[in-house]
Motif scaffolding. Sequence first.
Motif, PDB file in Angstrom:
ATOM      1  N   VAL A 277      17.035   1.281  52.004  1.00  0.00           N
ATOM      2  CA  VAL A 277      15.628   1.175  52.417  1.00  0.00           C
ATOM      3  C   VAL A 277      15.009   2.559  52.555  1.00  0.00           C
ATOM      4  O   VAL A 277      13.895   2.801  52.078  1.00  0.00           O
ATOM      5  CB  VAL A 277      15.508   0.378  53.732  1.00  0.00           C
ATOM      6  CG1 VAL A 277      14.133   0.536  54.352  1.00  0.00           C
ATOM      7  CG2 VAL A 277      15.829  -1.082  53.493  1.00  0.00           C
ATOM      8  N   HIS A 278      15.715   3.475  53.181  1.00  0.00           N
ATOM      9  CA  HIS A 278      15.170   4.829  53.329  1.00  0.00           C
ATOM     10  C   HIS A 278      15.018   5.515  51.974  1.00  0.00           C
ATOM     11  O   HIS A 278      14.038   6.230  51.743  1.00  0.00           O
ATOM     12  CB  HIS A 278      16.045   5.657  54.274  1.00  0.00           C
ATOM     13  CG  HIS A 278      15.791   5.361  55.706  1.00  0.00           C
ATOM     14  ND1 HIS A 278      16.413   4.343  56.367  1.00  0.00           N
ATOM     15  CD2 HIS A 278      14.950   5.938  56.605  1.00  0.00           C
ATOM     16  CE1 HIS A 278      15.978   4.307  57.613  1.00  0.00           C
ATOM     17  NE2 HIS A 278      15.080   5.263  57.787  1.00  0.00           N
ATOM     18  N   ALA A 279      15.963   5.309  51.076  1.00  0.00           N
ATOM     19  CA  ALA A 279      15.872   5.911  49.746  1.00  0.00           C
ATOM     20  C   ALA A 279      14.651   5.385  48.992  1.00  0.00           C
ATOM     21  O   ALA A 279      13.931   6.160  48.340  1.00  0.00           O
ATOM     22  CB  ALA A 279      17.145   5.643  48.952  1.00  0.00           C
ATOM     23  N   VAL A 280      14.392   4.096  49.102  1.00  0.00           N
ATOM     24  CA  VAL A 280      13.221   3.515  48.434  1.00  0.00           C
ATOM     25  C   VAL A 280      11.934   4.075  49.037  1.00  0.00           C
ATOM     26  O   VAL A 280      11.010   4.468  48.301  1.00  0.00           O
ATOM     27  CB  VAL A 280      13.251   1.971  48.520  1.00  0.00           C
ATOM     28  CG1 VAL A 280      11.927   1.368  48.088  1.00  0.00           C
ATOM     29  CG2 VAL A 280      14.396   1.415  47.679  1.00  0.00           C
ATOM     30  N   LEU A 281      11.855   4.121  50.343  1.00  0.00           N
ATOM     31  CA  LEU A 281      10.647   4.647  50.996  1.00  0.00           C
ATOM     32  C   LEU A 281      10.406   6.116  50.647  1.00  0.00           C
ATOM     33  O   LEU A 281       9.274   6.533  50.383  1.00  0.00           O
ATOM     34  CB  LEU A 281      10.749   4.474  52.510  1.00  0.00           C
ATOM     35  CG  LEU A 281      10.700   3.029  53.009  1.00  0.00           C
ATOM     36  CD1 LEU A 281      10.976   2.989  54.502  1.00  0.00           C
ATOM     37  CD2 LEU A 281       9.373   2.391  52.675  1.00  0.00           C
TER      38      LEU A 281
END
Length: 73
Positions: free
Chosen positions: A46-50
Amino acid sequence: MAILLIALLLANAVFNVVVWPTFFRRVAKDPRAKDAAGKPTKFLIVHAVLIGLALLLAVASAVGAVVALLSRG
């Protein structure tokens, strides 16, 4: 007014490029980033996508600023 908007777009791009990669390195080192088998967790994904989206917006801001600057003539 146009110069102010161009400066704002460039400032946004620089901020995103400076801040988010550093944040990603911290997230990747976080114990919640990988499970016991070493696989990425939802936390990391999730953090990588954001962060990826933030960097994509940085590129769009930079391109918009350059286009606006060049179109001023």
